[in-house]
Scaffold this motif. Structure first.
Motif, PDB file in Angstrom:
ATOM      1  N   ALA A   1      35.150  58.662  32.741  1.00 30.28           N
ATOM      2  CA  ALA A   1      36.112  58.117  33.636  1.00 30.28           C
ATOM      3  C   ALA A   1      36.812  59.139  34.309  1.00 30.28           C
ATOM      4  O   ALA A   1      37.061  58.984  35.709  1.00 30.28           O
ATOM      5  N   GLY A   2      37.122  60.304  33.798  1.00 26.41           N
ATOM      6  CA  GLY A   2      37.738  61.258  34.565  1.00 26.41           C
ATOM      7  C   GLY A   2      37.030  61.902  35.421  1.00 26.41           C
ATOM      8  O   GLY A   2      37.399  62.309  36.692  1.00 26.41           O
ATOM      9  N   MET A   3      35.603  62.049  35.124  1.00 23.36           N
ATOM     10  CA  MET A   3      34.616  62.574  36.137  1.00 23.36           C
ATOM     11  C   MET A   3      34.531  61.685  37.270  1.00 23.36           C
ATOM     12  O   MET A   3      34.365  62.090  38.375  1.00 23.36           O
ATOM     13  N   LEU A   4      34.584  60.498  37.004  1.00 27.13           N
ATOM     14  CA  LEU A   4      34.515  59.442  38.231  1.00 27.13           C
ATOM     15  C   LEU A   4      35.691  59.377  39.162  1.00 27.13           C
ATOM     16  O   LEU A   4      35.588  59.172  40.444  1.00 27.13           O
TER      17      LEU A   4
ATOM     18  N   VAL B   1      29.181  51.332  46.147  1.00 30.43           N
ATOM     19  CA  VAL B   1      29.091  52.593  45.566  1.00 30.43           C
ATOM     20  C   VAL B   1      30.732  52.661  45.474  1.00 30.43           C
ATOM     21  O   VAL B   1      31.244  53.118  44.249  1.00 30.43           O
ATOM     22  N   ALA B   2      31.635  52.374  46.196  1.00 30.29           N
ATOM     23  CA  ALA B   2      33.049  52.451  46.228  1.00 30.29           C
ATOM     24  C   ALA B   2      33.596  51.646  45.006  1.00 30.29           C
ATOM     25  O   ALA B   2      34.580  52.115  44.145  1.00 30.29           O
ATOM     26  N   MET B   3      33.015  50.475  44.900  1.00 32.77           N
ATOM     27  CA  MET B   3      33.570  49.427  44.004  1.00 32.77           C
ATOM     28  C   MET B   3      33.209  49.772  42.674  1.00 32.77           C
ATOM     29  O   MET B   3      33.850  49.646  41.642  1.00 32.77           O
ATOM     30  N   LEU B   4      31.933  50.257  42.639  1.00 33.02           N
ATOM     31  CA  LEU B   4      31.275  50.879  41.337  1.00 33.02           C
ATOM     32  C   LEU B   4      32.204  51.901  40.748  1.00 33.02           C
ATOM     33  O   LEU B   4      32.644  51.955  39.639  1.00 33.02           O
ATOM     34  N   LEU B   5      32.612  52.987  41.524  1.00 35.02           N
ATOM     35  CA  LEU B   5      33.269  54.193  41.225  1.00 35.02           C
ATOM     36  C   LEU B   5      34.754  53.648  40.612  1.00 35.02           C
ATOM     37  O   LEU B   5      35.469  54.167  39.698  1.00 35.02           O
ATOM     38  N   LYS B   6      35.492  52.647  41.358  1.00 37.32           N
ATOM     39  CA  LYS B   6      36.504  52.226  41.048  1.00 37.32           C
ATOM     40  C   LYS B   6      36.302  51.463  39.844  1.00 37.32           C
ATOM     41  O   LYS B   6      37.471  51.535  38.940  1.00 37.32           O
ATOM     42  N   ASP B   7      35.484  50.733  39.441  1.00 36.77           N
ATOM     43  CA  ASP B   7      35.463  49.829  38.608  1.00 36.77           C
ATOM     44  C   ASP B   7      35.467  50.806  37.214  1.00 36.77           C
ATOM     45  O   ASP B   7      35.574  50.219  36.285  1.00 36.77           O
ATOM     46  N   LEU B   8      34.636  51.674  37.203  1.00 30.31           N
ATOM     47  CA  LEU B   8      34.230  52.541  36.225  1.00 30.31           C
ATOM     48  C   LEU B   8      35.438  53.440  35.423  1.00 30.31           C
ATOM     49  O   LEU B   8      35.366  53.842  34.509  1.00 30.31           O
TER      50      LEU B   8
ATOM     51  N   GLN C   1      35.674  44.346  36.276  1.00 27.78           N
ATOM     52  CA  GLN C   1      35.425  43.108  37.062  1.00 27.78           C
ATOM     53  C   GLN C   1      33.989  42.844  37.258  1.00 27.78           C
ATOM     54  O   GLN C   1      33.650  41.667  37.518  1.00 27.78           O
ATOM     55  N   TYR C   2      33.122  43.837  37.266  1.00 29.13           N
ATOM     56  CA  TYR C   2      31.745  43.652  37.868  1.00 29.13           C
ATOM     57  C   TYR C   2      30.822  44.155  36.862  1.00 29.13           C
ATOM     58  O   TYR C   2      31.290  44.750  35.892  1.00 29.13           O
ATOM     59  N   ILE C   3      29.405  44.108  37.252  1.00 27.66           N
ATOM     60  CA  ILE C   3      28.386  44.779  36.390  1.00 27.66           C
ATOM     61  C   ILE C   3      28.225  45.866  36.642  1.00 27.66           C
ATOM     62  O   ILE C   3      27.282  46.313  37.494  1.00 27.66           O
ATOM     63  N   SER C   4      28.955  46.861  36.059  1.00 34.08           N
ATOM     64  CA  SER C   4      28.898  48.436  36.518  1.00 34.08           C
ATOM     65  C   SER C   4      28.254  48.905  35.299  1.00 34.08           C
ATOM     66  O   SER C   4      28.867  49.013  34.382  1.00 34.08           O
ATOM     67  N   VAL C   5      27.266  49.843  35.640  1.00 34.63           N
ATOM     68  CA  VAL C   5      26.503  50.729  34.659  1.00 34.63           C
ATOM     69  C   VAL C   5      26.511  52.117  35.023  1.00 34.63           C
ATOM     70  O   VAL C   5      26.064  52.457  36.314  1.00 34.63           O
ATOM     71  N   TYR C   6      26.857  53.092  34.138  1.00 32.24           N
ATOM     72  CA  TYR C   6      26.797  54.535  34.248  1.00 32.24           C
ATOM     73  C   TYR C   6      25.896  54.893  32.880  1.00 32.24           C
ATOM     74  O   TYR C   6      26.697  54.996  31.917  1.00 32.24           O
ATOM     75  N   ASP C   7      24.766  55.125  33.093  1.00 32.88           N
ATOM     76  CA  ASP C   7      23.991  55.563  32.063  1.00 32.88           C
ATOM     77  C   ASP C   7      23.578  57.019  31.961  1.00 32.88           C
ATOM     78  O   ASP C   7      22.755  57.391  32.614  1.00 32.88           O
TER      79      ASP C   7
END
Length: 365
Positions: free
Chosen positions: A9-12, A65-72, A80-86
């Motif tokens: 989360a910090g990195m994001l 991508v903006a929404m992904l980074l914010k969500d993660l 709120q969304y289907i967000s994946v960071y593997d």
């Protein structure tokens, strides 16, 4: 499965901050699709998926991508969304989880290349856009920290018909890329599965969701003798309505099936076996062959909007009293006079031999 912890989360947070520093307005996926091949992306310090996505977003900022980074940045139970960071598999993806045509989705992965470089892939999808979806590949040179557009892969897949919709699936695990070629009139897709040769996706093999049903219809209606598997397919627009019919064949082309597909309904309209051969006329497909001693039988389907409009039968047998061949015609199982039957037959016009492109088909195991 979502993977996120405090460190990530910090990195994001840093990633999002870096994206904001670019001061570039959010772009549509149509704009990105038109531009991504023009500009290498420099300054990528680490060969990890988060760095690739960060660099791409800085150059080509998108809403997904903006929404992904914010969500993660949020705890998993608050996302709120289907967000994946593997991180382990170098994979990221985002989907709003909505059937809204404005909804934008994104998938990205990173794969090691045999020359010491890496291949970064990123794909976007938005039903309301002009492009619907697109896939971009970049070569990452770790010695330079540069992502270079892999223009040789820009047209990795060419759709068969103008009105199909493409969907790309980058793998979270493994190396198989999947391109879904969705036919609007069919309500289903052909899946093109690409293997990996160490440098790029290659050697696509098609899979068809209704394949088992098609085979069952064929074997129940045709004479099977030492038949191999249907191992290749072609698409042919028999009635010229802009929607394809499906043509299946064995390797030796001794056994074949032609199928109409409309709104999820599959109809076997013609076939070839060791007794019968295929016949193609404009808007018409059929098969014909022997049906006994001095007896010939032909069946035709007239297609309209890809669906059978009517079925036509022509039975020819030898009349010894007349010393001539006589015809018995039927349309949708109703007997016709010779005049009626001959008029329909003549309306079909001259038969032709279609020229099609055959593609490999994966046989179910």
């Amino acid at each position: 499965m979502k993977k996120c912890n405090l460190f990530i989360a910090g990195m994001l947070c840093l990633m999002l901050f870096s994206c904001k520093e670019s001061n570039k307005p959010i772009m549509t996926i149509d704009q990105v699709n038109a531009s991504w091949q023009t500009t290498p992306i420099s300054g990528v310090k680490n060969a990890e998926i988060k760095d690739m996505v960060m660099a791409f977003q800085k150059q080509w900022p998108t809403n997904s991508v903006a929404m992904l980074l914010k969500d993660l940045q949020l705890p998993e139970d608050q996302q709120q969304y289907i967000s994946v960071y593997d991180q382990e598999n170098n994979y990221m993806s985002f989907a709003e989880g909505s059937d809204d045509r404005e909804a934008e989705s994104m998938w990205a992965n990173l794969r090691q290349r045999s020359n010491g470089h890496q291949l970064f892939g990123i794909t976007f999808s938005q039903p309301s856009s002009a492009v619907k979806s697109f896939l971009a590949f970049y070569d990452y040179d770790p010695s330079k920290g540069t992502l270079t557009p892999e223009t040789s892969l820009a047209n990795l897949f060419t759709p068969s018909f103008a009105n199909v919709e493409l969907g790309y699936t980058l793998p979270q695990e493994g190396n198989e890329l999947v391109v879904n070629e969705y036919f609007m009139n069919w309500w289903t897709a052909i899946r093109h599965v690409y293997s990996w040769d160490g440098m790029k996706p290659c050697n696509p093999v098609a899979e068809f969701a209704m394949f088992d049903e098609a085979v069952e219809k064929y074997v129940n209606n045709y004479e099977i003798y030492e038949m191999g598997d249907f191992s290749k397919y072609a698409l042919i627009d028999i009635d010229e309505d802009g929607e394809p019919e499906l043509w299946l064949s064995t390797d030796d082309e001794e056994y074949q099936a032609v199928l109409s597909i409309v709104e999820g309904k599959l109809t076997l309209v013609a076939g070839k076996d060791y007794k019968r051969h295929l016949i193609f006329c404009k808007g018409v497909v059929g098969d014909a062959g022997g049906c006994g001693t001095v007896c010939f039988y032909a069946r035709y389907f007239k297609l309209k909007n890809s669906a059978p409009e009517f079925e036509f039968h022509d039975m020819q047998s030898y009349d010894f009293e007349l010393d001539d061949m006589v015809h018995s015609y039927a349309k949708d199982e109703e007997e016709l006079t010779n005049e009626e039957g001959e008029a329909i037959f003549e309306s079909f016009g001259e038969p032709y031999d279609p020229v099609v492109e055959w593609h490999p088909l994966k046989v179910a195991e």
